[in-house]
Design a protein around this motif. Sequence first.
Motif, short mmCIF file in Angstrom:
data_model
loop_
_atom_site.label_atom_id
_atom_site.label_comp_id
_atom_site.label_asym_id
_atom_site.label_seq_id
_atom_site.Cartn_x
_atom_site.Cartn_y
_atom_site.Cartn_z
N ASP A 1 0.86 -1.18 0.00
CA ASP A 1 0.00 0.00 0.00
C ASP A 1 0.90 1.23 0.00
N ALA A 2 0.88 1.97 -1.11
CA ALA A 2 1.72 3.16 -1.21
C ALA A 2 1.34 4.19 -0.15
N GLN A 3 0.06 4.25 0.21
CA GLN A 3 -0.37 5.21 1.22
C GLN A 3 0.24 4.87 2.57
N ARG A 4 0.33 3.60 2.89
CA ARG A 4 0.97 3.20 4.14
C ARG A 4 2.46 3.56 4.11
N ALA A 5 3.09 3.41 2.95
CA ALA A 5 4.50 3.76 2.83
C ALA A 5 4.70 5.25 3.10
N ARG A 6 3.82 6.09 2.54
CA ARG A 6 3.94 7.53 2.77
C ARG A 6 3.72 7.86 4.24
N LYS A 7 2.77 7.18 4.85
CA LYS A 7 2.51 7.41 6.27
C LYS A 7 3.70 7.01 7.12
N ALA A 8 4.33 5.87 6.78
CA ALA A 8 5.51 5.42 7.53
C ALA A 8 6.66 6.40 7.36
N LEU A 9 6.78 7.00 6.18
CA LEU A 9 7.84 7.97 5.93
C LEU A 9 7.65 9.21 6.79
N ASP A 10 6.39 9.58 7.03
CA ASP A 10 6.10 10.80 7.78
C ASP A 10 5.94 10.56 9.27
N GLU A 11 6.00 9.33 9.72
CA GLU A 11 5.82 9.06 11.15
C GLU A 11 6.92 9.71 11.96
N PRO A 12 6.55 10.38 13.06
CA PRO A 12 7.57 11.06 13.87
C PRO A 12 8.46 10.11 14.64
N ASN A 13 8.04 8.85 14.79
CA ASN A 13 8.83 7.93 15.60
C ASN A 13 9.65 6.96 14.77
N ASN A 14 9.74 7.20 13.43
CA ASN A 14 10.58 6.29 12.66
C ASN A 14 12.05 6.56 12.95
#
Length: 1000
Positions: free
Chosen positions: A982-995
Motif C-alpha cells: 500500500d503506497a499510502q501506508r508507505a507515505r505514512k511510515a515515511l512521515d511518522e515522527p517515531n521512525n
Amino acid sequence: MGGPGNCKVYCDHEGRAHAVGDATNYRLRGFELDRLNAYEYKGCVTMVEMTSEEKEAAQAAHMAGEALTFEAKKRRGRLPNASFAFHAAHPLYLSHKQKLNSKLACPLHVGPPVPSEPPQLSNEKRITSPWKQRRKKFAAFFVANFVPWKQGDTADECVPYPLEPATLRAWMGHLRRVADAEADDGNDGAVESQRTIARGRLHTLRQYANSLTIDVAQKHTLTQWRMHSRQMWDAEECAEIAARKAKESTGAAADADDAIEEYRAVNRSMQIDPERAEKFGKQEAFVERQLEALGIEAVPTDQIKPGVYEPAGGNGQIDGGHDIAELADISPEQYDAEVRGWEEQSAQAKAAGSSKPSPPLSLEQRRLARAVVKTLLGMDEAKRRAASRGGPDSCKRKGYLSEWENEGVKEQLPTLFLMNGPAGAGKTEVIKALERVLATMGLGSLALSAYTGSAVMQLENATTLLTMLSLGIECNYRTTDLEEPKDAESLRSVFAKYVDIESLRIFVIDECSLLSAPLLHHVNTRLQHLLDCKLPFGGLIVILAGDFHQKTTVGATTLHELLLERHLDSLPDAKTGEFKRKRKKKQKEKASSTHPELAAEAKGTDMFGLFRRFQLTRTHRFRDDPVHGENLAAMRDGRVTDAFLESLRPCSAEELRDPRFRFATIGVVSNVERASLNAAQALAFARHYGRVLVRWKMMLAGSEASRLGRAHTDELYQNEVGLWEYFVYDAPCVIEGQGNKAQVYGFVNGTQGRMHSLTLAEDSEDDLQTLMQRAGPGGIVTLSKPPAYINMVPKVAEKFLARLRQFSLLGPESPEVVIPVGVSVQSEEYKPTSLFAAMNCIGATVSVWKSVKADKAGGGGSKEDASGAKKRANKRSTGLSVRPMALALAFAITDYKLCAALRTPHEQGTSLDTLRLSLAPRTFEPAIDLSSLYVLGSRVRTRAGLRVLEASKDWSHLKRLTIAPALEIWDKAYDEQTGKFDAQRARKALDEPNNLLNRS
C-alpha cells in the motif's frame, strides 16, 4: 447390477476418464440413499452430470468441509426431482449427482434365471448338501439385490451384508415386524409410511421368489394386498373391506384372505438368528468402550463425512480424507503444545541417533499455506470447467487460466506470494508442506529454485534459477527486455529436464533478496515464453522466499528500495539519512520509453509490488537460548540490545586450547580480513596438528601487471597476502569460482569440505614429498607454480556422494570420496589492499573506455576518439587480474557467504554451535552495518557459542547501528490482513515522527 461390461465411461471433475457401472453407483450412493436396496435404486435413481454452477458450489462446500447438498430452484410448474451427492469415495463425487426419476422404472435382470427357493422340508426328509447349496444361492441373490448395502466412511466399508440365509431371515423378520407395527398417538403418518414400504418390499420379494409368475387367483390376492396397503392395517378396516368384498365375491375374498395369511405364516418362520444378534451386540459395546477410553467421538452416521480441505480459517483436511496437521487452523495454545511435543520427540530422536522430525508449522506458516492451496483449488476447478466447455485451448494453461485476467479473480485467488522471515523461521518447512499437499490432492507439482548453488544443495530437488530458465548471469543486470527466443523448443527441453511442465503449478524462488528488478522481470518473461501463457510468470503460483533484513543483491538497487522509489517522491539515504529527490513515476515511465535500458527495471519493480507478503516471525533455531533470539529480533526493529553486546567477549586462554573455539568459523564483513585470517589460521592449524602448510603464488595478469618490474612484483607478493593460496591437509575449504553446472552432483559454489591432497602439474619440477619431509610438522613449503588440482573431501548429502563416487580419486569402492578441483572457470579482478601497493600506485582504479555504437545513448561519460567513434566509461578496473584455484580455505568467511556456504546437508539454514566474529571498529570500507551484524549473530544458536576476535571498550560503533530507513518504511507498507503493498501506508511510515530516521 452388472459386471465390468455394464460400465460406461464418464469424465470426473479433473477431466479424467472413469469406467463406472451401476454396481459402483449403488455401492457408493451415500448416506442419504442408504435405505434403498439395489433393486429400488435402479428403478428410482439416475446419475446425471452437475451443471457448472453446481460444480462450483460442490467445490466450495468440499473446501469448507461441508456435505454436498442440492437445492431445487423454484421455477414455473412443479419443482425438479430431488438430487443427492455420491459418497466421497466415488470417482465422480464432484462432477455427477444422483437424481430421482419422475416415473418409477421397472428394472429387468439379465443373465441366468433367478435362483428358485428350495422346497420346504418335512420331518421325514433330511437336510442334504445340494439343498444347502441351493438355499445359499437363493439367499445370496436376494440379499445382494433386496437388502440395502451398508454405507461407511470409506469405500471399503460400503459392502453388502453377509450373503447368507441368516441375513435374509433377519431382513424378512424386520420387514414383517414393520408391516405389522401398530401406530402410536402422534406418529400415525410415519408408521404408516414405514408399513407401506415394508409391505411393498415383501410383495416384491415374493414376486421374485415365484419367478414373477401370476395367475388369476394371485391377481385377486395382489389386488387385495394393495388395497390393504393404502390404509391403516387394523381389525375394523379389515372387517369393512371383507364385508364390502363379500357382496362382490365371497369366494374370491376368502381366497385372498387365506393367501395373505399364508404369506404371513412364511414371514414368521424367517426369524432373526439369536447368536448373530448377540455377537453383533457385543461388538458394538466393545467399540463404544474403546472410543470412550480414547476420549473421542464416533463418526456420525446421519450425514456424509467426506475428506475436505478448508482454506483460511478451515480445519486443515484435504481431498480424500487425509488430515494434514500442518495446515490446521489452531489456537496459539494448541501450537505451543505441539511445539513441546516436537521438542520431546526431537530429544528422543537425538538420543536414538535418528533424524529429527519436522517442526510443527506456526500459525503464520499455516495461513500462508492455506492461501496458496486456496488458489491451487481454484485453478484446478477452472481447469475442469474449461474441459467441460471444450475448445481448442481448453486443456492449455492459457485457456483454463484465462479467468485470472479478471481483477476480481486475482483479488480473491492471488498467484504471487512473498514469504519473508528471519533466519530459522521455517520457510523451507512451508515449501515441504505444500509439496505434501500437492502430492496428496493430486493438484500438480512444485519447482524449487534458488539464486545460488549453495542454497540449492540444501533443498531437495532444487535447481539454480538461471540454470533452470537458461538465463545468463548478466540477466541480473540486463536492463533491456529479453527477446522472444528463436530456439524456444530447445529452451523448453532444458526446462523439462528439471520440472514436469504439464503438471507444474508452483514455482518457488529462494533467496529472493539477492534478485534484482531486471532479473525478476526476465524470469517472468522467460516463463511466459516457456509455458505459452501471457499471465504473470506463465500462470504459475510464484512464491518468493527470503529475508530483506539479511544480505541483498550486489551491484544493483534492492527490490524493496526500487518499489519505494516507484511510489515516493523522496527517499532517505541509507548512510546519511538525507532525503534525495527521486524521479517521479511519470518521469520514470517517460524515461523507460526513451531509454529502453530502464524498461526491465521498471517492469520488474512493478511486478514485485504485486506480491502478497506473508511475514514469518516464529523461529525454533534459538529455542535453547530465547534471550539470544530476542536480541536478534530487536535488530530487525533497528536496535542493538545491551544483552547482545554483553555476550560479545573474546575466547579465554582455556578456550583457545579447545579446537572447537580455536578453529571455529570466523565471520567477517570484508575479503581484506578474510584473506589474512585464512592464512593465519591455516598456519596455526598446521602447527597444532603437526602438518605442513603448502603455498603458491597466483599468477598476475592485466595491463597493470605488465608494467611492473621484477622487484616491484616480488615486493607486491611479500605485502599482499591475498595473492597467495594455501593447502593444509584436513583444513576446512569451500568451492568458489566453480560455477553451478555440476549441481546434480552437489558440487557448486559454496559446497564445503576438507582438503585432502594436491596434484601437481605435469611440468612441475617440485618434489612435494621431499619438500614436505624437509619442512617437517608445522613447516611451510612454497611451490614454484600452482598445482593442477586441489583434492577435497566434499561434505554433501548422501545422494550427492553416491553420484560423486564414480569420480573419486580413490575409486568407487572406497568409503571416502575425494574429488579434484582445478582453477576457476574465469579470471577475476584483484584489488590490492597493502600500503605498499598504495604508496607505489599499484592497482589504482582507472576508467576503462569502450567503443559504443553511435545510435545508442552514450551517457554523461562519453567522449570521441581520434577517429570520431564515440566511447564511454564502461567500468573502473585495477588493471590486475588473477585466476585462482576454485577451492579456498574456509577458516574465515564473509557474511554474504555465511548466508549459505556453511549449511549442513541435513539441516536447513546456517546455524553453528560455535562462531567467532570480527566486529572490531574499522575505518575502511565496507563498514559493519546492521544487516551484517544480524547475519553474523543469527548463525550461532546460543550466546554461549558466540565469541569475538577482539573486544571493544564500549561497542559504541555497534550501538549506533540502525535499520536502513527504506527497509523500515517497506516493512510498514503492507496491509497485515491482505498482505498487499500500500503506497499510502508507505507515505505514512515515511512521515511518522517515531521512525528511525526522525529519531536519529
